[in-house]
Design a protein around this motif. Structure first.
Motif, mmCIF file in Angstrom:
data_model
loop_
_atom_site.group_PDB
_atom_site.id
_atom_site.type_symbol
_atom_site.label_atom_id
_atom_site.label_comp_id
_atom_site.label_asym_id
_atom_site.label_seq_id
_atom_site.Cartn_x
_atom_site.Cartn_y
_atom_site.Cartn_z
ATOM 1 N N LEU A 231 39.773 45.692 34.662
ATOM 2 C CA LEU A 231 38.778 44.620 34.711
ATOM 3 C C LEU A 231 38.899 43.831 36.013
ATOM 4 O O LEU A 231 37.886 43.523 36.662
ATOM 5 N N ALA A 232 40.120 43.511 36.400
ATOM 6 C CA ALA A 232 40.335 42.759 37.640
ATOM 7 C C ALA A 232 39.856 43.549 38.853
ATOM 8 O O ALA A 232 39.129 43.028 39.712
ATOM 9 N N ILE A 233 40.251 44.818 38.917
ATOM 10 C CA ILE A 233 39.868 45.652 40.061
ATOM 11 C C ILE A 233 38.354 45.862 40.105
ATOM 12 O O ILE A 233 37.724 45.766 41.166
ATOM 13 N N GLY A 234 37.765 46.123 38.944
ATOM 14 C CA GLY A 234 36.327 46.335 38.892
ATOM 15 C C GLY A 234 35.535 45.102 39.285
ATOM 16 O O GLY A 234 34.512 45.195 39.977
ATOM 17 N N THR A 235 35.988 43.938 38.845
ATOM 18 C CA THR A 235 35.303 42.693 39.201
ATOM 19 C C THR A 235 35.341 42.466 40.697
ATOM 20 O O THR A 235 34.330 42.107 41.329
ATOM 21 N N ALA A 249 35.461 35.739 42.243
ATOM 22 C CA ALA A 249 34.965 36.423 41.045
ATOM 23 C C ALA A 249 36.112 36.838 40.134
ATOM 24 O O ALA A 249 36.044 36.691 38.909
ATOM 25 N N VAL A 250 37.188 37.355 40.712
ATOM 26 C CA VAL A 250 38.349 37.773 39.917
ATOM 27 C C VAL A 250 38.989 36.579 39.230
ATOM 28 O O VAL A 250 39.383 36.656 38.058
ATOM 29 N N TRP A 251 39.098 35.473 39.940
ATOM 30 C CA TRP A 251 39.710 34.265 39.355
ATOM 31 C C TRP A 251 38.883 33.769 38.169
ATOM 32 O O TRP A 251 39.428 33.450 37.114
ATOM 33 N N VAL A 252 37.575 33.707 38.330
ATOM 34 C CA VAL A 252 36.700 33.275 37.239
ATOM 35 C C VAL A 252 36.782 34.261 36.072
ATOM 36 O O VAL A 252 36.875 33.865 34.901
ATOM 37 N N ALA A 253 36.775 35.561 36.378
ATOM 38 C CA ALA A 253 36.872 36.576 35.329
ATOM 39 C C ALA A 253 38.170 36.440 34.547
ATOM 40 O O ALA A 253 38.197 36.605 33.322
ATOM 41 N N GLY A 254 39.253 36.141 35.252
ATOM 42 C CA GLY A 254 40.536 35.950 34.578
ATOM 43 C C GLY A 254 40.519 34.770 33.628
ATOM 44 O O GLY A 254 41.019 34.856 32.495
ATOM 45 N N LEU A 255 39.938 33.663 34.073
ATOM 46 C CA LEU A 255 39.828 32.483 33.204
ATOM 47 C C LEU A 255 39.027 32.795 31.939
ATOM 48 O O LEU A 255 39.449 32.472 30.818
ATOM 49 N N VAL A 256 37.877 33.429 32.125
ATOM 50 C CA VAL A 256 36.980 33.698 30.996
ATOM 51 C C VAL A 256 37.572 34.765 30.076
ATOM 52 O O VAL A 256 37.569 34.617 28.848
ATOM 53 N N ALA A 257 38.062 35.860 30.643
ATOM 54 C CA ALA A 257 38.621 36.938 29.825
ATOM 55 C C ALA A 257 39.833 36.452 29.041
ATOM 56 O O ALA A 257 40.023 36.817 27.873
ATOM 57 N N GLY A 258 40.660 35.632 29.677
ATOM 58 C CA GLY A 258 41.816 35.082 28.978
ATOM 59 C C GLY A 258 41.411 34.231 27.792
ATOM 60 O O GLY A 258 42.003 34.302 26.707
ATOM 61 N N ALA A 259 40.371 33.405 27.985
ATOM 62 C CA ALA A 259 39.873 32.572 26.885
ATOM 63 C C ALA A 259 39.267 33.424 25.775
ATOM 64 O O ALA A 259 39.420 33.110 24.586
ATOM 65 N N MET A 260 38.591 34.511 26.149
ATOM 66 C CA MET A 260 37.956 35.381 25.158
ATOM 67 C C MET A 260 38.999 36.114 24.306
ATOM 68 O O MET A 260 38.825 36.305 23.101
#
Length: 428
Positions: A231-235, A249-260
């Protein structure tokens, strides 16, 4: 002559075997890898790696991608935002003040510097990296509230600094005549808005996919930890392809995915991204020593040296003091938090972004940044274990006299998962 791959493999193997013993010394992982890099590159001439080598750039960027994702996904955003904390003050007050103070000092010390260049120096050197002094957040005798604050600050401030780096680079391109106003605005919107949108979409979609796969038994437990890495690499790849900021984008994805995913997955699922972040960060410091440190040291001027010292002292400690006003924390805590704000991987990669952007006279920014990181790597690494022991002894005595001091506050659970280099076992 060794290839960078051979040197890297040998260094990682050697450190992995001796990591437990080295953890009881002043030789932190960044010191070990950067020192070995200088020895192998500039002293013995075993490896030839230039600052613009694509291997160096790619590995440094990969390291920051995994660090940003691992740190952001490990943060419990909902709980952290509900609880007033020292980390909130450090990020909401201390970080912006550090950026401004760093820029002002740069303008005073380097009269020929453009305002956007001074701003870049201040912003790039504002993020902290707890990996450079792991004992600071690893020693269990240090108050939990302080260790947690330093961990959360280190995990979030690099992502929070990214938009400002992007804005100042755009200002520099505009001021230098490289970009037109229209193109600069388009680039800025894509880098900020586009990156955030991509990160949120990837975080929601990827986090939900991982969560469903785990809850419904669709995923093999051996493969599940690989999903966050993908997910990180793809983002990053998607954002980079459209011209947005892959790091943001990776930082935001990490925040959101972690919360999910939080509460629905075993914590071990996030171990692989954290371990990869640690290994890649270590390799980044190794290659920093091989290809970047010695050329920068050869160009150091007295003004750059003075800035490095001020950046690690006054520019960090005064904003922390302002952020901690009326909190009740003791001066010893202020000094501990203020001193242990090491600069590290994020600053190195941000400096690389400046070079890749094509800004004129990029060395005026990057030389200051890299020297400051090099000094921080040594002084914070060497003083980490000693400082943690001294502060812990003060705290234990103060808590016995007054159990109600703010430092003695208990946390029900950590707000942030500590990565190994940022919180591994250390001597008491």
């Amino acid at each position: 002559m060794l290839t960078p791959l051979t040197l890297t493999a040998g260094a990682v193997l050697f450190y992995a075997v001796l990591s437990g013993r080295l953890a009881r010394t002043i030789v932190t992982a960044p010191i070990f890898f950067a020192g070995l890099g200088v020895l192998a590159g500039s002293v013995l001439g075993l490896v030839d790696l230039h600052p613009d080598d694509q291997v160096l750039i790619t590995l440094l960027e990969a390291a920051l991608v995994m660090v940003l994702f691992a740190d952001a996904s490990g943060l419990d955003v909902r709980r952290w935002t509900r609880e007033p904390s020292l980390s909130g003050r450090l990020l909401g007050i201390g970080l912006p003040l550090t950026m401004v103070a760093g820029a002002v000092v740069a303008l005073l010390l380097f009269p020929g510097l453009q305002p956007w260049q001074a701003g870049l120096i201040g912003v790039i050197l504002a993020p902290t990296d707890a990996a450079l002094g792991q004992a600071v957040v690893a020693n269990p005798r240090v108050p939990a509230v302080v260790r947690n604050a330093l961990n959360v600050e280190s995990g979030l401030n690099d992502g929070l600094a990214l938009p400002f780096v992007t804005i100042l680079i755009t200002m520099g391109l505009l001021a230098s005549g490289i970009d037109t106003e229209l193109r600069a605005v388009q680039t800025l919107v894509l880098a900020l808005v586009g990156s955030t949108a991509i990160g949120m979409a990837a975080g929601v979609g990827g986090g939900l996919l991982i969560r469903v796969g785990a809850e419904r038994g669709l995923a093999d437990p051996r493969w599940l930890p690989i999903a966050p890495v993908a997910l990180a690499i793809g983002t990053y790849g998607l954002a980079d392809e459209v011209g947005a900021s892959g790091f943001l984008a990776v930082w935001v994805a990490g925040l959101v995915a972690g919360a999910m995913a939080r509460g629905h997955l075993p914590e071990a699922v996030l171990d692989l991204p954290e371990q990869l972040a640690d290994v890649l960060a270590a390799i980044g410091f190794l290659l920093l020593g091989v290809g970047l440190l010695v050329p920068v040291l050869a160009r150091v001027t007295p003004a750059i040296a003075v800035y490095a010292v001020l950046s690690l002292t006054v520019v960090r400690i005064l904003p922390v003091a302002v952020a901690m006003l009326r909190t009740g924390f003791a001066p010893a805590t202020l000094l501990y938090v203020g001193w242990f704000g090491p600069r590290g991987l994020a600053s190195i990669v941000f400096a690389g972004i400046v070079v890749e952007s094509g800004l004129p006279d990029a060395a005026a920014v990057t030389d200051v940044v890299l020297l400051t990181v090099a000094v921080s790597l040594v002084v914070h690494g060497v003083t980490a274990a000693w400082g943690a022991r001294r502060y812990a002894s003060w705290f234990e005595l103060a808590a016995r006299k007054d159990p109600e001091i703010p430092e003695a506050a208990r946390l029900d659970a950590p707000h942030h998962r500590r990565r190994a280099l940022r919180g591994s076992s250390a001597p008491d």
